[in-house]
Design a protein around this motif. Structure first.
Motif, mmCIF file in Angstrom:
data_model
loop_
_atom_site.group_PDB
_atom_site.id
_atom_site.type_symbol
_atom_site.label_atom_id
_atom_site.label_comp_id
_atom_site.label_asym_id
_atom_site.label_seq_id
_atom_site.Cartn_x
_atom_site.Cartn_y
_atom_site.Cartn_z
ATOM 1 N N PHE A 148 0.828 -1.208 0.000
ATOM 2 C CA PHE A 148 0.000 0.000 0.000
ATOM 3 C C PHE A 148 0.863 1.260 0.000
ATOM 4 N N VAL A 149 2.090 1.188 0.573
ATOM 5 C CA VAL A 149 3.002 2.335 0.520
ATOM 6 C C VAL A 149 3.419 2.600 -0.920
ATOM 7 N N ALA A 151 1.726 1.752 -3.475
ATOM 8 C CA ALA A 151 0.531 2.210 -4.175
ATOM 9 C C ALA A 151 0.383 3.724 -4.070
ATOM 10 N N VAL A 152 0.598 4.256 -2.873
ATOM 11 C CA VAL A 152 0.498 5.712 -2.678
ATOM 12 C C VAL A 152 1.615 6.426 -3.428
ATOM 13 N N ILE A 153 2.840 5.902 -3.356
ATOM 14 C CA ILE A 153 3.979 6.532 -4.038
ATOM 15 C C ILE A 153 3.769 6.548 -5.544
ATOM 16 N N MET A 155 0.967 6.338 -7.155
ATOM 17 C CA MET A 155 -0.137 7.233 -7.486
ATOM 18 C C MET A 155 0.330 8.690 -7.520
ATOM 19 N N LEU A 156 1.134 9.076 -6.537
ATOM 20 C CA LEU A 156 1.638 10.444 -6.501
ATOM 21 C C LEU A 156 2.549 10.733 -7.689
ATOM 22 N N TYR A 160 -0.374 11.934 -10.284
ATOM 23 C CA TYR A 160 -0.528 13.318 -9.830
ATOM 24 C C TYR A 160 0.533 14.224 -10.453
ATOM 25 N N ILE A 167 -6.230 6.803 -11.769
ATOM 26 C CA ILE A 167 -5.994 6.531 -10.347
ATOM 27 C C ILE A 167 -7.095 5.697 -9.701
ATOM 28 N N VAL A 283 -6.716 1.863 -2.078
ATOM 29 C CA VAL A 283 -6.037 3.064 -2.581
ATOM 30 C C VAL A 283 -6.526 3.411 -3.985
#
Length: 341
Positions: A148-149, A151-153, A155-156, A160, A167, A283
């Motif tokens: 999940f970490v 996944a956030v990285i 995505m950013l 983004y 996303i 996420v």
């Protein structure tokens, strides 16, 4: 009986026993979790009579052994009960959400194998060089953080700052595909809609890669470690002395023996993706079974919890059986031992 069939029968029998044990364990745990499922399902404004009636309908007023007996009888008919979260049969919910998770996990598994194994081979072939050090650093980063970490990285970085990938979801809202198998990558091809296939593939890249990163690192490190050990074998030194090309030695003589101890761990990593997918699905708003499982746990939806855990456990056991068969195929000594037994 052929040895492979004997091995398959033995593994399936063991898996069935494990699945029964899992069902008993999760059934007991689900019953002792604090909170009244009937009250949670009906809400705080429901009357005591309504709660009592629902408890009787769900057999929650019976002893736990009797409840398990009702559960087994229903399960034998293919009935997992009704979900208090969706008010639909649990089997219908699983049929709707499972293909999305399986599609995500299969694509992640392919990434793990197609990226991790070549990285491991390359690292072992050029061991102790800058290529080896770079690959080991990258793979260490992959296994050092949970999915999940990443996944956030991802995505950013790629949704983004660099808006290259979508996303959320499995496909754009403007595209409509009639479900056939539930696997969008297959359904879009069956429909002959290559634009939709490309859109679905573009949606799955980030969540699948985030889920696969830890497995990629694990696979690369395992293959490298086992291949480095294999390179010390006398037959490798003989091949080198005969002047065989380095690529041929790595791919033919060092890689295959190294895969036997690595394959079990890689298979377990693949199976574990089913359980690890829930945060990645959360996420990326991926409508899969893992995300559904989290929702029903929060609402103490007993039937849905048990059904979800049983399906994930069954998938885990199926992957383990497949891995055992692959190892027996790669290593003839296992087939001979099965024949001797």
């Amino acid at each position: 009986m052929p040895p492979v069939i004997r091995l398959l029968a033995k593994r399936l029998g063991t898996s069935l026993i494990v699945l029964v044990g899992v069902s008993m364990l999760i059934f007991a745990i689900a019953r002792v979790i604090p909170g009244d499922p009937a009250r949670i399902a009906l809400g705080p404004n429901a009357s005591a009579e309504q709660v009592t009636a629902l408890r009787e309908r769900l057999h929650l007023d019976r002893p736990i052994v009797t409840q398990y007996g009702y559960f087994v009888a229903d399960l034998a008919r293919g009935d997992l009960g009704t979900s208090l979260y969706t008010n639909r049969p649990v089997t219908s919910d699983i049929a709707q959400f499972l293909p999305a998770t399986l599609e995500l996990v299969i694509v992640s598994g392919l990434m793990m194998v197609l990226i991790g194994l070549p990285l491991g081979i390359l690292s072992a072939r050029y061991r102790d060089s800058w290529i080896d050090n770079l690959i080991r650093l990258v793979t260490l980063l992959g296994v050092s953080a949970p999915a999940f970490v990443w996944a956030v990285i991802l995505m950013l970085l790629f949704a983004y700052f660099l808006p290259l990938f979508p996303i959320a979801g499995r496909i754009s809202d403007t595209i409509t595909i009639q479900p056939v198998t539930g696997f969008l990558l297959i359904d879009t091809l069956l429909a002959g809609n290559f634009r939709a296939f490309g859109n679905a593939a573009w949606h799955i890249v980030l969540p699948a890669f985030a889920l696969a990163l830890s497995g990629i690192g694990q696979a690369a490190r395992l293959v490298r470690s086992n291949m480095v050990e294999t390179y010390e074998k006398p037959y490798i030194e003989m091949a080198q002395s005969y002047g065989f090309p380095g690529r041929r030695i790595a791919n033919k003589y060092a890689f295959r023996p190294s895969m036997i101890p690595s394959l079990t761990i890689i298979g377990l990593d693949f199976a574990a993706m089913l359980g690890n997918a829930f945060l990645v699905e959360a996420v990326f708003a991926w409508p899969g079974l893992s995300r559904y499982g989290v929702a029903v746990i929060l609402r103490k939806d007993l039937n849905a919890i048990i059904g979800t855990v049983l399906i994930i456990s069954a998938m885990f056991l199926i992957v383990n059986v497949i891995v055992d068969l692959l190892i027996a195929f790669i290593n003839p000594r296992i087939r001979y031992s099965q024949r001797a037994g």
